[in-house]
Design a protein around this motif. Structure first.
Motif, PDB file in Angstrom:
ATOM      1  N   GLN A   1      70.378  12.188 103.016  1.00 24.91           N
ATOM      2  CA  GLN A   1      71.078  11.459 102.148  1.00 24.91           C
ATOM      3  C   GLN A   1      70.069  11.757 100.849  1.00 24.91           C
ATOM      4  N   VAL A   2      68.885  11.744 101.193  1.00 22.58           N
ATOM      5  CA  VAL A   2      68.102  11.721  99.978  1.00 22.58           C
ATOM      6  C   VAL A   2      68.161  12.817  98.957  1.00 22.58           C
ATOM      7  N   LYS A   3      68.425  14.092  99.387  1.00 24.13           N
ATOM      8  CA  LYS A   3      68.679  15.211  98.709  1.00 24.13           C
ATOM      9  C   LYS A   3      70.016  15.101  97.742  1.00 24.13           C
ATOM     10  N   LYS A   4      71.175  14.391  98.502  1.00 30.26           N
ATOM     11  CA  LYS A   4      72.303  14.111  97.706  1.00 30.26           C
ATOM     12  C   LYS A   4      71.769  12.999  96.701  1.00 30.26           C
ATOM     13  N   ILE A   5      71.023  12.082  96.856  1.00 30.02           N
ATOM     14  CA  ILE A   5      70.888  11.308  95.770  1.00 30.02           C
ATOM     15  C   ILE A   5      70.333  11.817  94.777  1.00 30.02           C
ATOM     16  N   VAL A   6      69.156  12.562  94.924  1.00 26.72           N
ATOM     17  CA  VAL A   6      68.593  13.162  93.717  1.00 26.72           C
ATOM     18  C   VAL A   6      69.383  14.255  93.039  1.00 26.72           C
ATOM     19  N   ARG A   7      70.284  14.951  93.938  1.00 28.67           N
ATOM     20  CA  ARG A   7      70.948  15.655  93.083  1.00 28.67           C
ATOM     21  C   ARG A   7      71.975  15.210  92.167  1.00 28.67           C
ATOM     22  N   GLU A   8      72.811  14.063  92.383  1.00 30.15           N
ATOM     23  CA  GLU A   8      73.466  13.254  91.734  1.00 30.15           C
ATOM     24  C   GLU A   8      72.908  12.305  90.557  1.00 30.15           C
ATOM     25  N   TYR A   9      71.659  12.222  90.686  1.00 25.39           N
ATOM     26  CA  TYR A   9      71.039  11.614  89.682  1.00 25.39           C
ATOM     27  C   TYR A   9      70.670  12.648  88.716  1.00 25.39           C
ATOM     28  N   VAL A  10      70.198  13.719  89.183  1.00 24.27           N
ATOM     29  CA  VAL A  10      69.718  14.866  88.281  1.00 24.27           C
ATOM     30  C   VAL A  10      70.889  15.229  87.514  1.00 24.27           C
ATOM     31  N   SER A  11      72.192  15.586  88.067  1.00 23.26           N
ATOM     32  CA  SER A  11      73.317  15.780  87.493  1.00 23.26           C
ATOM     33  C   SER A  11      73.915  14.918  86.458  1.00 23.26           C
ATOM     34  N   LYS A  12      73.717  13.674  86.892  1.00 17.76           N
ATOM     35  CA  LYS A  12      74.486  12.431  85.966  1.00 17.76           C
ATOM     36  C   LYS A  12      73.544  12.549  84.528  1.00 17.76           C
ATOM     37  N   HIS A  13      72.214  12.694  84.856  1.00 20.13           N
ATOM     38  CA  HIS A  13      71.522  12.730  83.621  1.00 20.13           C
ATOM     39  C   HIS A  13      71.373  14.056  82.780  1.00 20.13           C
ATOM     40  N   ASN A  14      72.080  15.158  83.468  1.00 17.02           N
ATOM     41  CA  ASN A  14      71.955  16.468  82.664  1.00 17.02           C
ATOM     42  C   ASN A  14      70.366  17.128  82.803  1.00 17.02           C
ATOM     43  N   LEU A  15      69.798  17.104  83.740  1.00 20.02           N
ATOM     44  CA  LEU A  15      68.249  17.438  83.706  1.00 20.02           C
ATOM     45  C   LEU A  15      68.045  18.824  84.209  1.00 20.02           C
ATOM     46  N   ILE A  16      69.095  19.587  84.365  1.00 18.67           N
ATOM     47  CA  ILE A  16      68.896  21.194  84.751  1.00 18.67           C
ATOM     48  C   ILE A  16      69.149  21.902  83.638  1.00 18.67           C
ATOM     49  N   ASP A  17      68.019  22.691  83.272  1.00 24.92           N
ATOM     50  CA  ASP A  17      67.981  23.718  82.256  1.00 24.92           C
ATOM     51  C   ASP A  17      68.961  24.898  82.625  1.00 24.92           C
ATOM     52  N   PRO A  18      69.942  24.901  81.622  1.00 29.24           N
ATOM     53  CA  PRO A  18      71.026  25.873  81.952  1.00 29.24           C
ATOM     54  C   PRO A  18      70.399  27.439  81.921  1.00 29.24           C
ATOM     55  N   GLN A  19      69.370  27.693  81.356  1.00 26.75           N
ATOM     56  CA  GLN A  19      68.997  29.177  81.469  1.00 26.75           C
ATOM     57  C   GLN A  19      67.850  29.252  82.797  1.00 26.75           C
ATOM     58  N   THR A  20      67.014  28.366  83.046  1.00 24.62           N
ATOM     59  CA  THR A  20      66.118  28.651  84.181  1.00 24.62           C
ATOM     60  C   THR A  20      66.715  28.012  85.468  1.00 24.62           C
ATOM     61  N   LYS A  21      67.761  27.072  85.410  1.00 27.31           N
ATOM     62  CA  LYS A  21      68.256  26.625  86.418  1.00 27.31           C
ATOM     63  C   LYS A  21      67.243  25.612  87.185  1.00 27.31           C
ATOM     64  N   LEU A  22      66.147  25.240  86.529  1.00 24.91           N
ATOM     65  CA  LEU A  22      65.358  24.185  87.133  1.00 24.91           C
ATOM     66  C   LEU A  22      65.545  22.956  86.445  1.00 24.91           C
ATOM     67  N   VAL A  23      64.980  21.935  87.096  1.00 29.24           N
ATOM     68  CA  VAL A  23      65.029  20.532  86.725  1.00 29.24           C
ATOM     69  C   VAL A  23      63.925  20.146  85.732  1.00 29.24           C
ATOM     70  N   ARG A  24      64.336  19.610  84.719  1.00 27.28           N
ATOM     71  CA  ARG A  24      63.464  19.071  83.614  1.00 27.28           C
ATOM     72  C   ARG A  24      62.945  17.666  83.999  1.00 27.28           C
ATOM     73  N   PRO A  25      62.089  16.977  84.662  1.00 25.91           N
ATOM     74  CA  PRO A  25      62.170  15.619  84.961  1.00 25.91           C
ATOM     75  C   PRO A  25      62.101  14.810  83.732  1.00 25.91           C
TER      76      PRO A  25
END
Length: 568
Positions: free
Chosen positions: A407-431
């Motif tokens: 469940q931990v990875k799902k929680i992190v994924r939902e948090y990142v997706s909700k706050h739009n933290l994924i760089d559209p070019q590099t596909k990496l997460v910007r904290p």
């Protein structure tokens, strides 16, 4: 008359002289009942002037806050259910089947096809006049469930040929008059009707049956010996046949229809879970109770295997509960359109009593009992530590609470997706600021961020029972913008918690006074609930308080208008 809310215009305590006048009126209206039973001498009587939902004025007389009588237009006094339960012989009764009660509770009159005849011929409906007050009870309970007026005289009812209205209902169990004083509500007293038993039907050829056969011609023994010999021959003939008892006959006829003990159909699993829910929680049910909450919170946890209503012949919960109502287990009332509530439970139902006895005596097989007692599993968990508490508390998890590994990875994924933290070019997460405290400023993949977070959590194991719901997806609340910059609230994953969408829509429309619908977005697998405006806090309160969804299973509360998190 009292199914819909009425308006209270005034309330006044009666003086001693006024109470005496009321008592005189009652003694005149019901001369066969002692006056002390109708209105105690030193009782505190209150007169209520009300206006019914249809605009009809009426008087209600309460004794010690409990409604006991009400007036009709012409001044006729009518006893309430509380009076009928205390003094059952105050009115004559018409009996109907228990399956008719839900229809009466929804406002229907008692029709002739539903009346159990009192006799035969012209006496099948008694000897009553038109508009005479009649109490209504059930075939399995002699206590009154309603009171009304005869639509026609008994003779006219007989001439109707079994069609038309029999009793125009005035007051019913479950209506607003019954619930006038919530602190003094009473359920229907269970007074069983006298039923025939096996003792009334001795076996053919048994000594009891021979005594019954010979008993009739005994007065003629001295004058006419021939009838005695004929009777004796008939007894011998009967005794020579195979004696079949009622028990044997019923068992023989039931064998072809009875399901195999090993057969576990979806219907039998659902019925057993329903009976188990009543067995374990019958006296603890917070009535009135939403039918969906009863199913989700009480029936589903009792099921040996997961219940899928769509695989049963009922298809819908309402169809199953309607059959349980017809069988007399529960009484369901429609609170508002599309929202049903259970208002009473018959814990003395024979099938429920037998079910309870079977469970207590250990009638179930040892394998099944072992499965129910020891069905548990060891789950790998991560514990929210002091370092990670700042992140997880934003997602409704508390410090020291365990989260399954998957469940931990799902929680992190939902948090990142909700706050739009994924760089559209590099596909990496910007904290963001919260993640920077855990993972630093370096961008990384979702798996890398999850590994860093779990490395700062305590690793543990937890023994979970079969009722554990940690594997369910969390309910996600979010905001979106539609045409004209209008905000809407989107809620997903609701069905995973057994919530009926149509019922939830009704509650949202009534409570939030906002347009509510179900939408399906192209990038979503399941349907979403869409409510006009920012209704985050209302949805959160509705899910946690009405549907008892754990707060940790709901994401998105930080998007509420005031930005404050509701403290439980």
């Amino acid at each position: 008359m009292f199914l819909k809310p009425y308006r209270l215009k005034s309330s006044a305590a009666l003086k001693g002289s006024e109470s005496k006048k009321l008592r005189a009126r009652l003694e005149l209206a019901f001369p066969h009942v002692p006056g002390d039973n109708l209105l105690p001498a030193k009782a505190n009587v209150t007169q209520l002037k009300i206006l019914t939902h249809g605009g009809q004025p009426s008087m209600v007389y309460c004794v010690d806050k409990q409604p006991m009588f009400f007036e009709l237009d012409g001044g006729q006094l009518v006893p309430t259910l509380y009076t009928l339960w205390a003094t059952p012989d105050i009115l004559p009764y018409f009996t109907t089947h228990e399956g008719v009660l839900p229809k009466l509770s929804n406002g229907a009159d008692l029709m002739l096809p539903g009346v159990v005849p009192l006799g035969v011929g012209h006496q099948m409906y008694g000897h009553f006049k038109k508009d005479q007050l009649i109490a209504v009870n059930l075939t399995n309970n002699s206590s009154a469930v309603g009171v009304g007026q005869l639509a026609r005289s008994s003779d006219d009812l007989y001439m109707c040929g079994g069609h038309g209205v029999a009793v125009k209902m005035l007051h019913m169990f479950g209506d607003k008059l019954w619930a006038h004083e919530p602190t003094m509500l009473q359920q229907i007293p269970l007074v069983k009707m006298k039923t025939l038993t096996v003792d009334d039907f001795p076996a053919l050829g048994s000594p009891d049956h021979q005594r019954k056969v010979i008993k009739a011609p005994q007065p003629e023994q001295a004058s006419s010996p021939e009838p005695i010999s004929q009777a004796t021959e008939s007894v011998e003939l009967e005794s020579s046949t195979t004696a079949l008892t009622l028990d044997e006959t019923s068992e023989t006829s039931a064998v072809p229809e009875a399901p195999s003990p090993d057969e576990a159909t979806p219907e039998t699993l659902l019925k057993k879970a329903f009976l188990a829910a009543l067995k374990h929680n019958g006296n603890k049910l917070p009535l009135p109770l939403l039918t969906s909450n009863f199913f989700r919170l009480y029936v589903v946890p009792e099921a040996v295997e997961p219940i899928d209503l769509k695989k049963t012949r009922y298809k819908k919960l309402s169809n199953f509960l309607a059959e349980m109502v017809d069988q007399g287990f529960i009484v369901v009332r429609e609170e508002t359109k599309g929202v049903d509530k259970i208002i009473s439970v018959d814990l003395e139902h024979p099938e429920l009593v037998n079910f309870i006895t079977d469970v207590k005596t250990g009638a179930s097989s040892g394998a099944t009992a072992e499965k129910l007692l020891f069905h548990s599993e060891l789950k790998e968990m991560y514990i929210v530590s002091d370092v990670t508490a700042a992140f997880f508390t934003k997602l409704n998890y508390k410090r020291g609470e365990g989260i399954p590994v998957g469940q931990v990875k799902k929680i992190v994924r939902e948090y990142v997706s909700k706050h739009n933290l994924i760089d559209p070019q590099t596909k990496l997460v910007r904290p963001d600021a919260v993640l920077q405290e855990l993972c630093g400023n370096r961008e990384g993949t979702l798996s890398e961020l999850t590994s860093i977070i779990t490395s700062k959590m305590e690793h543990s194991y937890q023994m979970c029972s079969g009722k554990d719901t940690s594997g369910k997806p969390q309910i996600q609340m979010s905001l979106a913008t539609r045409s004209g910059n209008k905000k809407v609230t989107l809620v997903s994953n609701i069905e995973a918690y057994g919530i009926i969408m149509t019922e939830l829509i009704k509650l949202c429309k009534q409570g939030a006074a906002a347009s509510t619908s179900i939408v399906k977005l192209p990038h979503q697998k399941h349907e979403q609930l869409q409510v006009q405006g920012n209704q985050i806090r209302f949805i959160y309160t509705l899910l946690t308080e009405t549907y008892k969804v754990p707060p940790k299973c709901i994401l998105g509360l930080e998007l509420a208008k005031d930005g404050k998190k509701k403290r439980k």
